[in-house]
Write an enzyme that holds these catalytic residues in place. Structure first.
Site, PDB file in Angstrom:
ATOM      1  N   ASP A  70      79.341  77.362  25.080  1.00  0.00           N
ATOM      2  CA  ASP A  70      79.564  78.146  23.870  1.00  0.00           C
ATOM      3  C   ASP A  70      81.008  78.566  23.654  1.00  0.00           C
ATOM      4  O   ASP A  70      81.493  78.632  22.528  1.00  0.00           O
ATOM      5  CB  ASP A  70      78.678  79.398  23.872  1.00  0.00           C
ATOM      6  CG  ASP A  70      79.123  80.422  24.907  1.00  0.00           C
ATOM      7  OD1 ASP A  70      79.214  80.065  26.097  1.00  0.00           O
ATOM      8  OD2 ASP A  70      79.381  81.578  24.526  1.00  0.00           O
ATOM      9  N   ASP A  73      83.268  79.826  28.938  1.00  0.00           N
ATOM     10  CA  ASP A  73      82.490  79.787  30.173  1.00  0.00           C
ATOM     11  C   ASP A  73      81.698  78.482  30.249  1.00  0.00           C
ATOM     12  O   ASP A  73      81.924  77.563  29.470  1.00  0.00           O
ATOM     13  CB  ASP A  73      81.565  81.006  30.257  1.00  0.00           C
ATOM     14  CG  ASP A  73      80.716  81.172  28.995  1.00  0.00           C
ATOM     15  OD1 ASP A  73      80.459  80.163  28.313  1.00  0.00           O
ATOM     16  OD2 ASP A  73      80.318  82.316  28.693  1.00  0.00           O
ATOM     17  N   TYR A 222      74.360  87.524  24.076  1.00  0.00           N
ATOM     18  CA  TYR A 222      73.969  87.180  22.711  1.00  0.00           C
ATOM     19  C   TYR A 222      72.671  87.897  22.354  1.00  0.00           C
ATOM     20  O   TYR A 222      71.648  87.271  22.079  1.00  0.00           O
ATOM     21  CB  TYR A 222      73.839  85.659  22.542  1.00  0.00           C
ATOM     22  CG  TYR A 222      75.176  84.946  22.606  1.00  0.00           C
ATOM     23  CD1 TYR A 222      76.035  84.950  21.514  1.00  0.00           C
ATOM     24  CD2 TYR A 222      75.588  84.297  23.766  1.00  0.00           C
ATOM     25  CE1 TYR A 222      77.270  84.320  21.565  1.00  0.00           C
ATOM     26  CE2 TYR A 222      76.819  83.663  23.827  1.00  0.00           C
ATOM     27  CZ  TYR A 222      77.655  83.679  22.716  1.00  0.00           C
ATOM     28  OH  TYR A 222      78.877  83.059  22.767  1.00  0.00           O
ATOM     29  N   GLU A 467      89.792  84.181  23.836  1.00  0.00           N
ATOM     30  CA  GLU A 467      88.671  83.269  24.095  1.00  0.00           C
ATOM     31  C   GLU A 467      88.221  82.608  22.796  1.00  0.00           C
ATOM     32  O   GLU A 467      88.006  83.282  21.789  1.00  0.00           O
ATOM     33  CB  GLU A 467      87.492  84.004  24.733  1.00  0.00           C
ATOM     34  CG  GLU A 467      86.363  83.057  25.131  1.00  0.00           C
ATOM     35  CD  GLU A 467      85.271  83.732  25.947  1.00  0.00           C
ATOM     36  OE1 GLU A 467      84.509  83.015  26.621  1.00  0.00           O
ATOM     37  OE2 GLU A 467      85.183  84.978  25.917  1.00  0.00           O
TER      38      GLU A 467
END
Length: 612
Positions: A70, A73, A222, A467
Site C-alpha cells: 500500500d 511498508d 485502515y 511516505e
C-alpha cells in the site's frame, strides 16, 4: 474502452500549459510497478525491484501471490488496494483517450490488471474474501526490502461469520469498474471480473458488518471510520454502470436516504469515506436522464455533490481548509490523498457540467465548469512545484523533490545490486537512519506532502510527510491525463457502450449465466489425483470440440484459477491458442489439453475464434 463522445464547445480544447503533465502521468503510473508484490513480469520497468511475497496465502491453502504494497511498508491491505484500483479504473474510463494519445493507456491498464488479478485470487468463494496479508505491527517493527522480509505473512479473511461489507463493497466496485476497462480489450476477462463483482456485492449487502471488526489487525492502520453504508452505495453505483441493470439503480434510489448519501454533506473523499464519490456519480446519472422514478432522491445526490464541489473551491457555506500557498488541507498525515481525490472529482464534475450545458450553483453564486477544472489544475501545479517551497512532491519530477522517502524498498540498496540479507532490525540501523538520498529512485511516488503552513521536512523518519501511497497516485492519473491531453469537446455524459441496451429489473444472480448455443463446446473432467508432500494434486483433461460445419481457426481461450503446468496449448500473453502442430480444428473434431494443480478445476472460456 473509453466512452464514445459527442462534440461540445463549453471547455477549451487545448492542453493546459506550464508543467509537463504527460511526463508526470508516465511517472505516476510507473510508481505502481515499484509497489508490486509477487512474481514480477518480464515487462517490469522498475528494474531495482525483484520478486517478493512468493508464499503469501500458502499457510491458508490459497494463492495470494501478487497485488500491491500500500505505501512504504510490505503489507497488502485490501481496502485501500481496492480503492486504488477503482480510482485507476475511473481515471481510464473518463480519460482513456488522452492516455492512449500519450502512449500510457496500456501501462495504466497493466496497473489495474495487477490489482484485479490479485482480487480474483483473494475471492476463492462467493462469500469469502481475503482482505489482508501481513500484519502492520510486526511489519513496522522491521525495516526490510520486500525481497528479504521475514515478518509474519498471515492471511486474513472475511466470510458470513466474520463480515466486512466495506471491504467487499469496495472490492466489488473495483472489479466492476475494471470490467468496463477491459470490456473491449479482453471480453472474457471483463466477464470474469463482473462475475466476481456481482458475488461480492451480494456478499457485502447480505452479510453486513465492518471489516475491521473481523480483521482487527487492520484497525490501527485502515480503520473503517465511516462504516460500510457508503461502500454499499458506491458499489451499487459502479455495478449499475458496469451492468446497466436497473436493480442497482433502484438500490441507489431506495437506499440513498437510509444509507446516508442524501443526508451527509461531505468535504472529503478517500479510501474510507466514499459519499462524495457516490454523490458525484448520482449527479451524473441525473444529468444523463437515467433516474426515472427516483428523480427526487437523485436530486439530493446532486445537491450534495455540488456542496462538495463548492466547499473545495471556497465558494460554499463550509469550505475546505487551505494552506497559505493554496493547497487543500485536511490532516497532517498524508494530506495529499485528499488533494488528489478531491481534485479528481472536481475534474470529472467540470466535464459532466460542460457536457450537460450546466453550471455549479454555490452559495456565492453560479460557477462555470472551467473554474472547477482551473482549481483542480492549481492543486496539481502545487504538487508539481508551484508552491512556497518550490518543491515537487512527486519523486523524480523536476529538480527539487523528496530524496529521503519513507519507503523500505527505495531506501535500501537494490536486491539485484547486493543480495546480502538485510535483517529485520539491521535495516533500521543501516538504512533507515542514513541521512542520505535513497539508493533507488521511487519515480512517480506522491508523498504525504506539507503541513498546514506549507512546511515540509525531507527526512525518512518523517512518515507523515515523506511516505507515499498507491491511493495518492490513483486519482492523479485521470487529472494528469485530462490536463496533458486536453478535452477536444467530448461529451463526458455519454455512457460506456454495453453489450446490450436492454435494462433488466430483477435482482441479479451472481452465478455465471447460462451460455447460448455455441459452435465450440468445452468439457472438463478429473482424470487422476495423487498425494505428494502432504498435498493432493489433480490432473484435469479438457476437450475442445468444434460443433460447427466449418473449420475452427484462430482460437483464443481464457483460463483463470490455473495454478500449475498445462500441456496441449500455446500461451500468448493472457490467452491460450492452438499448439504449434495444429493450425485449425476440422468440423466435428476435438482437441484435448491437460493441466495439473492442487486446486479445483480451472475456469476455461472462449475469448475469440474464426470459422472458415
Amino acid at each position: 474502452m473509453a466512452p464514445l463522445f459527442l462534440l461540445v464547445s463549453l471547455l477549451p480544447c487545448l492542453a493546459m500549459a506550464g508543467h509537463d503533465y504527460i511526463q508526470a502521468l508516465s511517472k505516476s503510473i510507473l510508481f505502481f510497478e515499484a509497489q508490486r508484490s509477487g512474481v514480477l513480469p518480464t515487462t517490469q520497468r522498475v528494474s531495482w525491484r525483484a520478486n517478493s511475497g512468493l508464499n503469501d496465502g500458502k499457510a491458508s491453502g490459497v494463492d495470494l501471490v501478487g497485488g500491491y504494497y500500500d505505501a512504504g511498508d510490505n503489507v497488502k491491505f485490501g481496502l485501500p488496494m481496492a480503492f486504488t484500483v477503482t480510482m485507476m479504473s475511473w481515471s481510464i474510463l473518463e480519460y482513456g483517450k488522452q492516455m492512449a494519445t500519450s502512449g500510457e493507456l496500456s501501462h495504466a491498464m497493466d496497473a489495474v490488471k495487477w490489482g484485479t488479478d490479485y482480487f480474483i485470487k483473494a475471492h476463492p468463494e462467493p462469500y469469502v474474501l481475503y482482505g489482508e496479508v501481513g500484519d502492520g505491527n510486526t511489519d513496522h517493527y522491521c525495516w526490510q526490502r520486500p525481497e528479504d522480509m521475514t515478518t509474519d505473512r498471515k492471511a486474513y479473511r472475511i466470510d458470513p461469520s466474520n463480515p466486512g461489507s466495506d471491504l467487499a463493497g469496495e472490492t466489488a466496485a473495483a472489479m466492476a469498474a475494471a470490467s468496463m476497462v477491459f470490456r473491449s480489450h479482453n471480453p472474457a476477462y471483463s466477464a470474469e471480473l463482473l462475475r466476481h463483482a456481482e458475488q461480492l456485492f451480494e456478499f457485502a449487502d447480505k452479510y453486513r458488518g465492518k471489516y475491521d471488526g473481523s480483521i482487527t489487525v487492520a484497525q490501527k492502520y485502515y480503520r473503517s471510520v465511516s462504516g460500510y453504508n457508503d461502500e454499499l452505495l458506491w458499489a451499487a453505483a459502479w455495478m449499475y454502470q458496469a451492468t446497466n441493470n436497473k436493480y442497482y439503480l433502484d438500490y441507489l434510489g431506495n437506499n440513498g436516504d437510509s444509507l446516508g448519501a442524501t443526508g451527509w454533506t461531505m468535504t472529503e473523499f478517500g479510501w474510507d469515506v466514499k459519499y462524495a464519490g457516490v454523490q458525484t456519480l448520482g449527479a451524473k446519472f441525473l444529468m444523463q436522464g437515467k433516474v426515472g422514478e427516483h428523480a427526487l432522491v437523485f436530486e439530493k445526490y446532486h445537491q450534495n455533490a455540488e456542496y462538495f464541489m463548492c466547499s473545495c473551491i471556497g465558494k460554499g457555506t463550509k469550505n475546505a481548509q487551505r494552506t497559505p500557498g493554496g493547497l487543500i488541507f485536511r490532516q497532517r498525515w498524508n494530506n495529499m490523498q485528499f488533494v488528489t481525490s478531491s481534485s479528481f472529482l472536481l475534474t470529472v464534475y467540470s466535464d459532466y457540467l460542460a457536457s450537460a450545458g450546466k453550471s455549479l450553483n454555490c452559495a456565492s453564486g453560479n460557477v462555470q465548469p472551467p473554474e472547477l477544472l482551473s482549481f483542480a489544475k492549481s492543486q496539481v501545479d502545487y504538487i508539481l512545484g508551484d508552491n512556497p517551497r518550490a518543491t515537487s512532491y512527486m519523486v523524480g519530477y523536476g529538480n527539487n523533490y523528496p530524496r529521503q522517502v519513507h519507503h523500505r524498498a527505495a531506501s535500501i540498496v537494490s536486491y539485484k545490486e547486493d543480495s546480502s540479507f538485510v535483517s529485520c532490525r539491521g535495516g533500521y540501523a543501516t538504512w533507515f537512519s542514513r541521512k542520505a538520498s535513497d539508493p533507488n529512485l521511487l519515480a512517480g511516488a506522491l508523498v504525504g506532502g506539507p503541513d498546514a503552513y506549507d512546511n515540509f521536512a525531507d527526512q525518512r523518519d518523517n512518515y507523515e510527510q515523506t511516505e507515499p501511497a498507491t491511493y495518492n497516485n490513483a486519482p492523479l492519473l485521470g487529472i494528469l491525463a485530462r490536463l496533458g491531453g486536453g478535452h477536444s469537446g467530448y461529451n463526458q455524459l455519454l455512457p460506456v457502450v454495453l453489450p446490450t441496451a436492454k435494462q433488466v429489473v430483477t435482482k441479479p444472480t451472481p452465478a455465471p449465466a447460462a451460455t447460448t448455443a455455441s459452435p465450440i463446446s468445452l468439457e472438463q473432467k478429473l482424470s487422476a489425483s495423487w498425494n505428494a508432500n502432504g498435498k493432493t494434486y489433480f490432473r484435469y483433461s479438457t476437450m475442445v470440440t468444434n460443433k460447427s460445419d466449418k473449420a475452427l481457426k484462430s482460437l483464443s481461450l481464457y483460463i483463470s484459477k490455473l495454478y500449475g503446468p498445462i500441456w496441449g496449448l500455446t500461451k500468448t500473453g493472457d490467452s491460450y491458442s492452438f499448439p504449434p502442430w495444429i493450425q485449425s480444428l476440422p468440423a466435428g473434431k476435438s482437441l484435448e489439453f491437460v493441466y495439473i494443480h492442487a486446486s479445483p478445476q480451472a475456469e476455461v472460456s472462449v475469448s475469440s475464434y474464426t470459422l472458415a
